[in-house]
Design a protein around this motif. Sequence first.
Motif, PDB file in Angstrom:
ATOM      1  N   VAL A 250     -50.485   8.069   5.046  1.00  0.00           N
ATOM      2  CA  VAL A 250     -51.281   8.091   6.175  1.00  0.00           C
ATOM      3  C   VAL A 250     -52.126   6.837   6.243  1.00  0.00           C
ATOM      4  O   VAL A 250     -52.340   6.067   7.109  1.00  0.00           O
ATOM      5  CB  VAL A 250     -52.156   9.276   6.356  1.00  0.00           C
ATOM      6  CG1 VAL A 250     -53.118   9.030   7.684  1.00  0.00           C
ATOM      7  CG2 VAL A 250     -51.174  10.584   6.614  1.00  0.00           C
ATOM      8  N   ALA A 251     -52.635   6.738   5.104  1.00  0.00           N
ATOM      9  CA  ALA A 251     -53.655   5.480   4.945  1.00  0.00           C
ATOM     10  C   ALA A 251     -52.656   4.032   5.022  1.00  0.00           C
ATOM     11  O   ALA A 251     -53.204   3.121   5.794  1.00  0.00           O
ATOM     12  CB  ALA A 251     -54.122   5.252   3.425  1.00  0.00           C
ATOM     13  N   ALA A 252     -51.481   4.038   4.786  1.00  0.00           N
ATOM     14  CA  ALA A 252     -50.599   2.984   4.683  1.00  0.00           C
ATOM     15  C   ALA A 252     -50.489   2.879   6.247  1.00  0.00           C
ATOM     16  O   ALA A 252     -50.479   1.698   6.888  1.00  0.00           O
ATOM     17  CB  ALA A 252     -49.448   3.194   4.102  1.00  0.00           C
ATOM     18  N   ALA A 253     -50.129   3.895   7.116  1.00  0.00           N
ATOM     19  CA  ALA A 253     -50.048   3.871   8.484  1.00  0.00           C
ATOM     20  C   ALA A 253     -51.243   3.314   9.183  1.00  0.00           C
ATOM     21  O   ALA A 253     -51.249   2.240   9.980  1.00  0.00           O
ATOM     22  CB  ALA A 253     -49.656   5.257   9.102  1.00  0.00           C
ATOM     23  N   LEU A 254     -52.400   4.007   8.732  1.00  0.00           N
ATOM     24  CA  LEU A 254     -53.384   3.365   9.427  1.00  0.00           C
ATOM     25  C   LEU A 254     -53.660   1.638   9.231  1.00  0.00           C
ATOM     26  O   LEU A 254     -53.810   1.040  10.228  1.00  0.00           O
ATOM     27  CB  LEU A 254     -54.856   3.953   9.179  1.00  0.00           C
ATOM     28  CG  LEU A 254     -54.899   5.419   9.320  1.00  0.00           C
ATOM     29  CD1 LEU A 254     -56.025   6.042   8.341  1.00  0.00           C
ATOM     30  CD2 LEU A 254     -55.287   5.753  10.667  1.00  0.00           C
ATOM     31  N   VAL A 255     -53.560   1.304   8.012  1.00  0.00           N
ATOM     32  CA  VAL A 255     -53.851  -0.117   7.766  1.00  0.00           C
ATOM     33  C   VAL A 255     -52.595  -0.971   8.676  1.00  0.00           C
ATOM     34  O   VAL A 255     -52.749  -1.854   9.077  1.00  0.00           O
ATOM     35  CB  VAL A 255     -53.482  -0.292   6.131  1.00  0.00           C
ATOM     36  CG1 VAL A 255     -53.590  -1.858   5.983  1.00  0.00           C
ATOM     37  CG2 VAL A 255     -54.566   0.182   5.462  1.00  0.00           C
ATOM     38  N   ALA A 256     -51.461  -0.363   8.653  1.00  0.00           N
ATOM     39  CA  ALA A 256     -50.249  -1.105   9.415  1.00  0.00           C
ATOM     40  C   ALA A 256     -50.415  -1.400  10.763  1.00  0.00           C
ATOM     41  O   ALA A 256     -50.479  -2.377  11.447  1.00  0.00           O
ATOM     42  CB  ALA A 256     -49.157  -0.486   8.904  1.00  0.00           C
ATOM     43  N   VAL A 257     -51.060  -0.253  11.452  1.00  0.00           N
ATOM     44  CA  VAL A 257     -51.076  -0.294  12.844  1.00  0.00           C
ATOM     45  C   VAL A 257     -52.304  -1.323  13.252  1.00  0.00           C
ATOM     46  O   VAL A 257     -52.519  -1.835  14.266  1.00  0.00           O
ATOM     47  CB  VAL A 257     -51.417   1.020  13.521  1.00  0.00           C
ATOM     48  CG1 VAL A 257     -50.214   2.012  13.223  1.00  0.00           C
ATOM     49  CG2 VAL A 257     -52.538   1.639  13.003  1.00  0.00           C
ATOM     50  N   SER A 258     -53.529  -1.364  12.187  1.00  0.00           N
ATOM     51  CA  SER A 258     -54.403  -2.099  12.646  1.00  0.00           C
ATOM     52  C   SER A 258     -54.207  -3.826  12.672  1.00  0.00           C
ATOM     53  O   SER A 258     -55.127  -4.299  13.238  1.00  0.00           O
ATOM     54  CB  SER A 258     -55.681  -1.659  11.456  1.00  0.00           C
ATOM     55  OG  SER A 258     -55.327  -2.424  10.184  1.00  0.00           O
ATOM     56  N   GLY A 259     -53.219  -4.039  12.341  1.00  0.00           N
ATOM     57  CA  GLY A 259     -53.017  -5.583  12.014  1.00  0.00           C
ATOM     58  C   GLY A 259     -51.864  -6.030  12.873  1.00  0.00           C
ATOM     59  O   GLY A 259     -51.180  -7.196  12.631  1.00  0.00           O
ATOM     60  N   ASP A 260     -51.187  -5.463  13.830  1.00  0.00           N
ATOM     61  CA  ASP A 260     -50.266  -5.663  14.680  1.00  0.00           C
ATOM     62  C   ASP A 260     -50.612  -5.563  16.106  1.00  0.00           C
ATOM     63  O   ASP A 260     -51.003  -4.592  16.793  1.00  0.00           O
ATOM     64  CB  ASP A 260     -48.956  -4.541  14.439  1.00  0.00           C
ATOM     65  CG  ASP A 260     -47.576  -5.297  14.808  1.00  0.00           C
ATOM     66  OD1 ASP A 260     -47.194  -5.245  16.239  1.00  0.00           O
ATOM     67  OD2 ASP A 260     -46.783  -5.565  14.191  1.00  0.00           O
ATOM     68  N   GLU A 261     -50.221  -6.464  17.102  1.00  0.00           N
ATOM     69  CA  GLU A 261     -50.374  -6.625  18.508  1.00  0.00           C
ATOM     70  C   GLU A 261     -49.673  -5.428  19.254  1.00  0.00           C
ATOM     71  O   GLU A 261     -49.945  -5.174  20.336  1.00  0.00           O
ATOM     72  CB  GLU A 261     -50.154  -7.949  19.028  1.00  0.00           C
ATOM     73  CG  GLU A 261     -51.098  -8.793  18.414  1.00  0.00           C
ATOM     74  CD  GLU A 261     -52.382  -8.805  18.974  1.00  0.00           C
ATOM     75  OE1 GLU A 261     -52.689  -8.521  19.933  1.00  0.00           O
ATOM     76  OE2 GLU A 261     -53.311  -9.029  18.079  1.00  0.00           O
ATOM     77  N   ARG A 262     -48.660  -4.915  18.804  1.00  0.00           N
ATOM     78  CA  ARG A 262     -47.839  -3.910  19.318  1.00  0.00           C
ATOM     79  C   ARG A 262     -48.369  -2.293  19.201  1.00  0.00           C
ATOM     80  O   ARG A 262     -48.007  -1.552  19.875  1.00  0.00           O
ATOM     81  CB  ARG A 262     -46.417  -3.754  18.832  1.00  0.00           C
ATOM     82  CG  ARG A 262     -45.785  -4.875  18.951  1.00  0.00           C
ATOM     83  CD  ARG A 262     -44.204  -5.057  17.957  1.00  0.00           C
ATOM     84  NE  ARG A 262     -44.686  -4.849  16.607  1.00  0.00           N
ATOM     85  CZ  ARG A 262     -43.780  -5.019  15.714  1.00  0.00           C
ATOM     86  NH1 ARG A 262     -42.354  -5.128  15.907  1.00  0.00           N
ATOM     87  NH2 ARG A 262     -44.050  -5.147  14.354  1.00  0.00           N
ATOM     88  N   THR A 263     -49.481  -2.311  18.486  1.00  0.00           N
ATOM     89  CA  THR A 263     -50.198  -1.200  18.320  1.00  0.00           C
ATOM     90  C   THR A 263     -51.049  -0.566  19.416  1.00  0.00           C
ATOM     91  O   THR A 263     -50.934   0.790  19.799  1.00  0.00           O
ATOM     92  CB  THR A 263     -51.126  -1.342  17.035  1.00  0.00           C
ATOM     93  OG1 THR A 263     -50.567  -1.593  15.875  1.00  0.00           O
ATOM     94  CG2 THR A 263     -52.175  -0.155  16.929  1.00  0.00           C
ATOM     95  N   TRP A 264     -51.759  -1.434  20.069  1.00  0.00           N
ATOM     96  CA  TRP A 264     -52.875  -0.889  21.018  1.00  0.00           C
ATOM     97  C   TRP A 264     -52.362   0.007  22.229  1.00  0.00           C
ATOM     98  O   TRP A 264     -51.334  -0.270  22.650  1.00  0.00           O
ATOM     99  CB  TRP A 264     -53.614  -1.990  21.141  1.00  0.00           C
ATOM    100  CG  TRP A 264     -54.016  -2.636  19.996  1.00  0.00           C
ATOM    101  CD1 TRP A 264     -53.577  -3.942  19.505  1.00  0.00           C
ATOM    102  CD2 TRP A 264     -54.931  -2.335  18.755  1.00  0.00           C
ATOM    103  NE1 TRP A 264     -53.769  -4.395  18.382  1.00  0.00           N
ATOM    104  CE2 TRP A 264     -54.949  -3.428  17.856  1.00  0.00           C
ATOM    105  CE3 TRP A 264     -55.605  -1.093  18.898  1.00  0.00           C
ATOM    106  CZ2 TRP A 264     -55.597  -2.986  16.674  1.00  0.00           C
ATOM    107  CZ3 TRP A 264     -56.383  -1.147  17.503  1.00  0.00           C
ATOM    108  CH2 TRP A 264     -56.064  -2.046  16.408  1.00  0.00           C
ATOM    109  N   GLY A 265     -53.327   0.935  22.611  1.00  0.00           N
ATOM    110  CA  GLY A 265     -52.970   1.429  23.840  1.00  0.00           C
ATOM    111  C   GLY A 265     -52.075   2.856  23.595  1.00  0.00           C
ATOM    112  O   GLY A 265     -51.762   3.372  24.826  1.00  0.00           O
TER     113      GLY A 265
END
Length: 298
Positions: free
Chosen positions: A197-212
């Motif tokens: 879960v922590a790895a997922a939180l870190v991964a999505v925080s650094g990618d432009e495809r993540t948001w919204g």
Amino acid sequence: MAESVVIGAGATGVATARQLADSGKRVRLITRSGSGPDHPGIERIALDAGRTDELAEALAGATTVFNAAMTAYQTWPETMSPLFASILAATERAGADYVMLGNHYGYQQTTGPVTERTPMVPNTRKGRVRAELWRQAKDAHDEGRLRATEVRVGQYLGPGAVSAFTLLVAPRVREGELALVHGNPDTAHSFSYTEDVAAALVAVSGDERTWGRAWHAPVITPTLRQAATGLAELHGTPEPRLEPLTERDLTLLAFTDPLWREFAEMSYMSERPFIVDDSDIRDTFGLKPSTLSEALKA
């Protein structure tokens, strides 16, 4: 100043702060008590996140805020909304991105795998709380007030994790004793390992495809009996003896802790298969879950 701020020092919050710090990020970890790991890259701050003005000051300069906060399970309908509203408002003031830790409670009940596109039509109190928290974050994103995403998780496995498995089953299995389980021990259930879960939180925080949008953290999907058996094998204890909790058992447990009174409304997730589709996060970020054995060893 800290680049990343993690709010909440439960098992996932701690794992997230540690993974960020290990990658070289400057991390501030905020809890009411100032608790957290002793790590040179983590600054621990004692602060009530419900105090919006003070929290906004603590978030100044941060690029990303990870909301891994949690209130007492039995108080969610009263306490989660004001706490998360404060964190959302403070993050907006700070001009930071907002990564929220959520779960699968908000989805409508379905017989098939749950995906991020399953309608958010909850029929439980806690499900309605979770759906509303995401709606508020999504509205803020859609209105351009900040960038927001949510990582949704299942029942936890891992050191320090709090779940029906870690509370009811694991201690008994390690001692070779009878374990009372919530639901059907032979139906498939998607678990989340805290480090994944922590790895997922870190991964999505650094990618432009993540948001919204929301993402499912990688899941491990055994039966509860398979998880218990794997734990017994690791500890060299006998094959687990598992019996379902009865309503009377839950009533008696509730006399010792009101937490147990809350389990009944979520029984649909444990009495029949509850399978989560995590293919979006696998395909987009290349994340894969740990094995069941790795999660149990931890």
